[in-house]
Write a protein that holds these residues in place. Structure first.
Motif, short mmCIF file in Angstrom:
data_model
loop_
_atom_site.label_atom_id
_atom_site.label_comp_id
_atom_site.label_asym_id
_atom_site.label_seq_id
_atom_site.Cartn_x
_atom_site.Cartn_y
_atom_site.Cartn_z
N HIS A 1 74.25 99.86 -19.70
CA HIS A 1 73.61 99.36 -18.47
C HIS A 1 73.75 100.38 -17.33
O HIS A 1 72.79 100.66 -16.62
CB HIS A 1 74.24 98.02 -18.08
CG HIS A 1 73.70 97.47 -16.80
ND1 HIS A 1 72.57 96.69 -16.73
CD2 HIS A 1 74.12 97.64 -15.52
CE1 HIS A 1 72.32 96.39 -15.47
NE2 HIS A 1 73.25 96.94 -14.72
N CYS B 1 74.17 95.57 -3.34
CA CYS B 1 73.23 94.68 -4.05
C CYS B 1 73.90 93.52 -4.78
O CYS B 1 73.21 92.62 -5.24
CB CYS B 1 72.41 95.44 -5.06
SG CYS B 1 71.31 96.65 -4.35
N GLU C 1 80.60 103.68 -5.15
CA GLU C 1 79.25 103.76 -5.69
C GLU C 1 78.29 102.78 -5.00
O GLU C 1 77.10 102.77 -5.28
CB GLU C 1 79.24 103.51 -7.21
CG GLU C 1 80.04 104.52 -8.01
CD GLU C 1 79.47 105.94 -7.95
OE1 GLU C 1 78.31 106.10 -7.52
OE2 GLU C 1 80.19 106.88 -8.31
N GLY C 2 78.83 101.94 -4.13
CA GLY C 2 77.95 101.05 -3.35
C GLY C 2 77.39 99.86 -4.11
O GLY C 2 76.35 99.32 -3.74
N CYS C 3 78.09 99.44 -5.16
CA CYS C 3 77.61 98.27 -5.93
C CYS C 3 77.51 97.03 -5.04
O CYS C 3 76.65 96.17 -5.24
CB CYS C 3 78.56 97.96 -7.08
SG CYS C 3 79.03 99.39 -8.05
N PRO D 1 72.35 90.03 -9.51
CA PRO D 1 73.12 88.79 -9.67
C PRO D 1 74.56 88.93 -9.19
O PRO D 1 75.11 90.02 -9.15
CB PRO D 1 73.07 88.54 -11.18
CG PRO D 1 72.65 89.81 -11.81
CD PRO D 1 71.95 90.63 -10.79
N TYR E 1 73.73 105.53 -13.12
CA TYR E 1 74.92 106.18 -12.56
C TYR E 1 75.39 107.31 -13.47
O TYR E 1 76.49 107.21 -14.05
CB TYR E 1 76.03 105.15 -12.34
CG TYR E 1 75.72 104.22 -11.20
CD1 TYR E 1 76.02 104.57 -9.88
CD2 TYR E 1 75.09 103.00 -11.41
CE1 TYR E 1 75.70 103.74 -8.82
CE2 TYR E 1 74.77 102.16 -10.35
CZ TYR E 1 75.08 102.55 -9.07
OH TYR E 1 74.77 101.73 -8.01
N VAL F 1 80.92 88.30 -14.28
CA VAL F 1 80.10 89.18 -15.13
C VAL F 1 80.80 89.51 -16.45
O VAL F 1 80.14 89.70 -17.47
CB VAL F 1 79.68 90.46 -14.35
CG1 VAL F 1 80.84 91.41 -14.16
CG2 VAL F 1 78.53 91.15 -15.02
N SER G 1 64.28 96.65 -13.95
CA SER G 1 65.50 96.59 -13.14
C SER G 1 65.54 97.67 -12.06
O SER G 1 65.13 98.81 -12.28
CB SER G 1 66.72 96.75 -14.04
OG SER G 1 67.90 96.70 -13.27
N VAL G 2 66.07 97.27 -10.89
CA VAL G 2 66.30 98.26 -9.84
C VAL G 2 67.78 98.63 -9.76
O VAL G 2 68.20 99.28 -8.82
CB VAL G 2 65.82 97.78 -8.46
CG1 VAL G 2 64.32 97.66 -8.42
CG2 VAL G 2 66.49 96.46 -8.07
N CYS G 3 68.58 98.18 -10.73
CA CYS G 3 69.99 98.58 -10.75
C CYS G 3 70.02 100.08 -11.03
O CYS G 3 69.50 100.53 -12.05
CB CYS G 3 70.75 97.79 -11.82
SG CYS G 3 72.54 97.83 -11.61
N PRO G 4 70.55 100.89 -10.12
CA PRO G 4 70.42 102.34 -10.28
C PRO G 4 71.14 102.86 -11.53
O PRO G 4 72.03 102.20 -12.06
CB PRO G 4 71.10 102.90 -9.02
CG PRO G 4 71.23 101.76 -8.08
CD PRO G 4 71.29 100.52 -8.90
#
Ligand code: HEC
Length: 237
Positions: free
Chosen positions: A154, A71, A66-68, A127, A172, A132, A167-170
Protein backbone atom coordinates in the motif's frame (compact mmCIF):
# COMPACT_ATOMS: atom_id res chain seq x y z
CA UNK A 1 0.33 52.99 30.60
CA UNK A 2 1.82 52.35 34.01
CA UNK A 3 4.26 49.54 34.63
CA UNK A 4 1.68 47.83 36.85
CA UNK A 5 -0.99 47.81 34.12
CA UNK A 6 1.59 46.52 31.68
CA UNK A 7 2.53 43.64 33.99
CA UNK A 8 -1.11 42.72 34.62
CA UNK A 9 -1.72 42.73 30.86
CA UNK A 10 1.36 40.60 30.24
CA UNK A 11 0.38 38.02 32.85
CA UNK A 12 -3.21 37.91 31.59
CA UNK A 13 -2.09 37.50 27.97
CA UNK A 14 0.35 34.66 28.57
CA UNK A 15 -0.59 33.31 32.00
CA UNK A 16 -4.27 32.57 31.40
CA UNK A 17 -3.73 30.56 28.16
CA UNK A 18 -0.82 28.73 29.80
CA UNK A 19 -3.03 27.84 32.72
CA UNK A 20 -5.98 26.70 30.62
CA UNK A 21 -4.14 25.01 27.76
CA UNK A 22 -1.18 23.44 29.58
CA UNK A 23 -1.41 23.35 33.37
CA UNK A 24 -5.07 22.31 33.79
CA UNK A 25 -5.10 19.58 31.07
CA UNK A 26 -1.80 18.23 32.39
CA UNK A 27 -3.18 18.01 35.93
CA UNK A 28 -6.37 16.34 34.71
CA UNK A 29 -4.48 13.68 32.74
CA UNK A 30 -2.07 13.04 35.63
CA UNK A 31 -4.94 12.33 37.98
CA UNK A 32 -6.57 9.62 35.86
CA UNK A 33 -6.93 6.61 38.14
CA UNK A 34 -6.00 3.11 37.04
CA UNK A 35 -9.09 1.64 35.50
CA UNK A 36 -10.60 -1.48 36.88
CA UNK A 37 -12.98 -4.08 35.55
CA UNK A 38 -15.88 -4.91 37.80
CA UNK A 39 -17.84 -8.12 37.95
CA UNK A 40 -21.11 -6.19 37.82
CA UNK A 41 -20.43 -4.14 34.69
CA UNK A 42 -17.77 -6.08 32.80
CA UNK A 43 -18.34 -9.65 33.92
CA UNK A 44 -14.77 -9.89 35.21
CA UNK A 45 -12.44 -8.46 37.83
CA UNK A 46 -8.98 -6.91 37.48
CA UNK A 47 -7.04 -3.82 36.44
CA UNK A 48 -7.15 -2.69 32.83
CA UNK A 49 -3.68 -2.89 31.32
CA UNK A 50 -3.63 -1.40 27.83
CA UNK A 51 -1.43 -3.51 25.56
CA UNK A 52 0.21 -2.23 22.44
CA UNK A 53 3.17 -4.13 21.04
CA UNK A 54 5.26 -2.55 18.29
CA UNK A 55 7.71 0.24 17.53
CA UNK A 56 5.30 2.89 18.76
CA UNK A 57 7.59 5.86 19.39
CA UNK A 58 9.77 5.48 16.26
CA UNK A 59 6.76 4.70 14.11
CA UNK A 60 4.78 7.68 15.42
CA UNK A 61 7.72 9.97 14.55
CA UNK A 62 7.74 8.69 10.96
CA UNK A 63 3.93 8.98 10.79
CA UNK A 64 4.23 12.64 11.86
CA UNK A 65 7.18 13.42 9.57
CA UNK A 66 5.47 11.94 6.49
CA UNK A 67 2.29 13.92 7.17
CA UNK A 68 -0.12 10.98 7.35
CA UNK A 69 -2.16 12.97 9.90
CA UNK A 70 -3.07 15.51 7.20
CA UNK A 71 -5.47 12.99 5.61
CA UNK A 72 -5.99 10.36 8.31
CA UNK A 73 -7.56 10.75 11.74
CA UNK A 74 -7.10 8.52 14.75
CA UNK A 75 -10.18 9.63 16.58
CA UNK A 76 -13.38 7.70 17.10
CA UNK A 77 -15.96 10.26 18.11
CA UNK A 78 -18.67 9.65 20.71
CA UNK A 79 -21.99 8.58 19.29
CA UNK A 80 -23.60 11.98 19.84
CA UNK A 81 -20.99 13.59 17.58
CA UNK A 82 -20.75 11.14 14.68
CA UNK A 83 -21.35 7.64 13.43
CA UNK A 84 -17.72 6.45 13.73
CA UNK A 85 -18.49 3.82 16.37
CA UNK A 86 -20.95 2.12 14.03
CA UNK A 87 -18.74 2.05 10.95
CA UNK A 88 -17.61 -1.52 10.28
CA UNK A 89 -14.07 -2.10 11.57
CA UNK A 90 -13.45 1.46 12.66
CA UNK A 91 -13.99 1.56 16.41
CA UNK A 92 -13.26 -2.05 17.32
CA UNK A 93 -14.86 -5.43 16.81
CA UNK A 94 -18.56 -6.13 16.73
CA UNK A 95 -19.39 -9.28 18.72
CA UNK A 96 -19.50 -12.57 16.86
CA UNK A 97 -19.95 -16.16 17.94
CA UNK A 98 -16.17 -16.69 18.11
CA UNK A 99 -15.48 -13.35 19.72
CA UNK A 100 -18.41 -12.43 22.00
CA UNK A 101 -16.82 -9.29 23.49
CA UNK A 102 -17.89 -6.05 21.85
CA UNK A 103 -14.73 -3.91 21.75
CA UNK A 104 -16.23 -0.97 19.84
CA UNK A 105 -15.69 2.29 21.69
CA UNK A 106 -14.77 5.91 21.26
CA UNK A 107 -11.11 6.90 21.57
CA UNK A 108 -9.65 7.19 25.06
CA UNK A 109 -6.26 8.49 26.22
CA UNK A 110 -4.82 4.97 26.52
CA UNK A 111 -5.10 4.61 22.74
CA UNK A 112 -2.15 7.00 22.37
CA UNK A 113 -0.02 5.24 24.98
CA UNK A 114 3.68 5.38 24.16
CA UNK A 115 3.36 8.31 21.73
CA UNK A 116 4.65 11.82 22.31
CA UNK A 117 1.67 13.37 20.51
CA UNK A 118 -1.89 12.16 20.01
CA UNK A 119 -2.22 11.97 16.23
CA UNK A 120 -5.87 12.94 16.11
CA UNK A 121 -5.43 14.15 12.53
CA UNK A 122 -6.46 17.18 10.50
CA UNK A 123 -8.89 15.92 7.84
CA UNK A 124 -10.68 12.73 6.89
CA UNK A 125 -9.60 12.51 3.28
CA UNK A 126 -8.67 8.90 4.01
CA UNK A 127 -10.27 6.48 6.48
CA UNK A 128 -9.69 6.73 10.22
CA UNK A 129 -6.68 4.62 11.19
CA UNK A 130 -7.59 3.91 14.85
CA UNK A 131 -8.27 0.27 14.05
CA UNK A 132 -6.28 -0.13 10.84
CA UNK A 133 -4.19 -3.00 12.24
CA UNK A 134 -7.24 -5.26 12.41
CA UNK A 135 -8.45 -4.25 8.95
CA UNK A 136 -5.02 -4.96 7.51
CA UNK A 137 -5.06 -8.43 9.07
CA UNK A 138 -8.26 -9.06 7.11
CA UNK A 139 -6.98 -7.54 3.83
CA UNK A 140 -3.80 -9.61 4.19
CA UNK A 141 -5.75 -12.82 4.65
CA UNK A 142 -7.83 -11.96 1.56
CA UNK A 143 -4.77 -11.31 -0.62
CA UNK A 144 -2.52 -14.07 0.77
CA UNK A 145 0.13 -11.54 1.90
CA UNK A 146 1.43 -11.04 5.41
CA UNK A 147 -0.04 -7.95 7.15
CA UNK A 148 3.39 -6.26 6.94
CA UNK A 149 3.70 -6.92 3.22
CA UNK A 150 0.16 -5.69 2.55
CA UNK A 151 1.10 -2.38 4.17
CA UNK A 152 4.39 -2.15 2.28
CA UNK A 153 2.46 -2.78 -0.94
CA UNK A 154 0.00 0.00 0.00
CA UNK A 155 2.72 2.50 0.96
CA UNK A 156 4.72 1.72 -2.19
CA UNK A 157 1.74 2.35 -4.47
CA UNK A 158 -1.82 2.57 -3.10
CA UNK A 159 -3.10 2.51 -6.70
CA UNK A 160 -1.62 -0.93 -7.41
CA UNK A 161 -4.63 -2.59 -5.80
CA UNK A 162 -7.46 -2.87 -8.34
CA UNK A 163 -10.08 -1.95 -5.72
CA UNK A 164 -8.40 1.40 -4.98
CA UNK A 165 -7.01 2.35 -8.42
CA UNK A 166 -8.41 5.84 -7.70
CA UNK A 167 -6.61 6.26 -4.37
CA UNK A 168 -5.02 9.58 -3.47
CA UNK A 169 -2.98 8.00 -0.67
CA UNK A 170 0.51 9.10 -1.77
CA UNK A 171 3.33 6.71 -2.64
CA UNK A 172 6.16 6.73 -0.15
CA UNK A 173 9.28 5.46 -2.00
CA UNK A 174 11.37 7.20 0.68
CA UNK A 175 10.33 4.43 3.08
CA UNK A 176 12.04 1.80 0.87
CA UNK A 177 15.41 1.11 -0.65
CA UNK A 178 16.39 -0.81 -3.76
CA UNK A 179 19.24 -3.25 -3.17
CA UNK A 180 21.00 -5.85 -5.36
CA UNK A 181 19.14 -9.16 -5.38
CA UNK A 182 21.53 -11.96 -4.43
CA UNK A 183 18.64 -14.34 -3.88
CA UNK A 184 18.18 -13.53 -0.20
CA UNK A 185 15.15 -15.70 0.49
CA UNK A 186 12.05 -13.89 1.60
CA UNK A 187 13.68 -10.48 2.00
CA UNK A 188 12.22 -8.92 -1.15
CA UNK A 189 8.74 -7.50 -1.30
CA UNK A 190 6.22 -8.20 -4.05
CA UNK A 191 6.96 -4.77 -5.54
CA UNK A 192 8.24 -3.79 -8.97
CA UNK A 193 12.01 -3.55 -9.04
CA UNK A 194 14.51 -3.35 -11.91
CA UNK A 195 16.16 -6.63 -12.99
CA UNK A 196 18.72 -7.93 -10.53
CA UNK A 197 17.41 -5.63 -7.80
CA UNK A 198 14.81 -5.90 -5.12
CA UNK A 199 12.86 -3.47 -3.00
CA UNK A 200 13.15 -3.76 0.77
CA UNK A 201 11.72 -1.49 3.46
CA UNK A 202 14.10 0.97 5.10
CA UNK A 203 14.34 1.17 8.86
CA UNK A 204 11.83 4.04 8.83
CA UNK A 205 9.52 1.91 6.67
CA UNK A 206 9.67 -0.97 9.14
CA UNK A 207 8.99 1.39 12.07
CA UNK A 208 5.86 2.94 10.55
CA UNK A 209 4.46 -0.44 9.53
CA UNK A 210 5.01 -1.80 13.04
CA UNK A 211 3.26 1.31 14.38
CA UNK A 212 0.30 0.93 11.99
CA UNK A 213 -0.13 -2.72 12.95
CA UNK A 214 -0.26 -1.71 16.62
CA UNK A 215 -3.40 0.32 15.92
CA UNK A 216 -5.93 -2.30 16.96
CA UNK A 217 -9.04 -1.99 19.07
CA UNK A 218 -9.52 -5.62 19.96
CA UNK A 219 -9.25 -5.62 23.74
CA UNK A 220 -12.04 -5.30 26.24
CA UNK A 221 -11.95 -1.97 28.08
CA UNK A 222 -13.70 -1.35 31.40
CA UNK A 223 -17.32 -0.28 31.31
CA UNK A 224 -16.34 3.15 32.65
CA UNK A 225 -14.51 4.02 29.40
CA UNK A 226 -16.48 1.84 27.00
CA UNK A 227 -18.85 4.46 25.77
CA UNK A 228 -21.08 1.95 24.13
CA UNK A 229 -22.08 1.12 27.69
CA UNK A 230 -22.52 -2.46 26.78
CA UNK A 231 -23.83 -3.43 30.15
CA UNK A 232 -26.43 -5.85 28.93
CA UNK A 233 -23.97 -8.09 27.13
CA UNK A 234 -21.60 -8.30 30.14
CA UNK A 235 -24.38 -9.25 32.50
CA UNK A 236 -25.62 -11.86 30.04
CA UNK A 237 -22.27 -13.67 30.04
C1 HEC B 1 -3.47 13.04 0.46
C2 HEC B 1 -4.12 12.36 1.55
C3 HEC B 1 -3.43 11.16 2.18
C4 HEC B 1 -2.22 11.11 2.84
C5 HEC B 1 -1.23 12.26 3.06
C6 HEC B 1 -2.08 9.77 3.32
N1 HEC B 1 -3.16 9.02 2.96
FE1 HEC B 1 -3.45 7.05 3.41
N2 HEC B 1 -5.22 7.07 2.40
C7 HEC B 1 -5.77 8.17 1.77
C8 HEC B 1 -7.02 7.77 1.12
C9 HEC B 1 -7.94 8.68 0.32
C10 HEC B 1 -7.20 6.40 1.38
C11 HEC B 1 -8.37 5.49 0.93
C12 HEC B 1 -8.03 4.81 -0.39
C13 HEC B 1 -7.10 3.64 -0.24
O1 HEC B 1 -7.41 2.69 0.50
O2 HEC B 1 -6.02 3.69 -0.86
C14 HEC B 1 -6.05 5.99 2.20
C15 HEC B 1 -5.86 4.70 2.68
C16 HEC B 1 -4.85 4.34 3.53
C17 HEC B 1 -4.74 3.04 4.15
C18 HEC B 1 -5.69 1.87 3.96
C19 HEC B 1 -6.75 2.01 5.01
C20 HEC B 1 -7.88 1.05 4.88
O3 HEC B 1 -8.43 0.71 5.89
O4 HEC B 1 -8.20 0.64 3.76
C21 HEC B 1 -3.61 3.06 4.92
C22 HEC B 1 -3.05 1.93 5.77
C23 HEC B 1 -3.03 4.37 4.79
N3 HEC B 1 -3.80 5.12 3.93
C24 HEC B 1 -1.87 4.76 5.42
C25 HEC B 1 -1.28 6.01 5.25
C26 HEC B 1 -0.01 6.36 5.85
C27 HEC B 1 0.80 5.47 6.76
C28 HEC B 1 0.26 7.64 5.43
C29 HEC B 1 1.52 8.44 5.72
C30 HEC B 1 2.77 7.78 5.44
C31 HEC B 1 -0.85 8.07 4.59
N4 HEC B 1 -1.76 7.05 4.50
C32 HEC B 1 -0.97 9.32 4.04
C33 HEC B 1 -5.25 9.44 1.76
C34 HEC B 1 -4.02 9.82 2.27
Amino acid sequence: MSFKTFMIGLIATFGVPLLLLVVVPHAVLKSVDPLEFTEKDDGREGIYVPKRPGRIEDGAAVYAAEGCYICHTQLIRPTFAGSDVWRPDWAGLAPTVDQPVDTRRETNIFDYRGEDFAQIGLTRTGPDLSNVGLRVDRYAAETGLTPENWLYWHLWDARAKPATYWSVCPSYPQLFKTVPDYGQAGAGLPLDAPDGKMVVPSDRGRAIVSYLLSLKKNDQVPYSINYRRNKKRASEQ
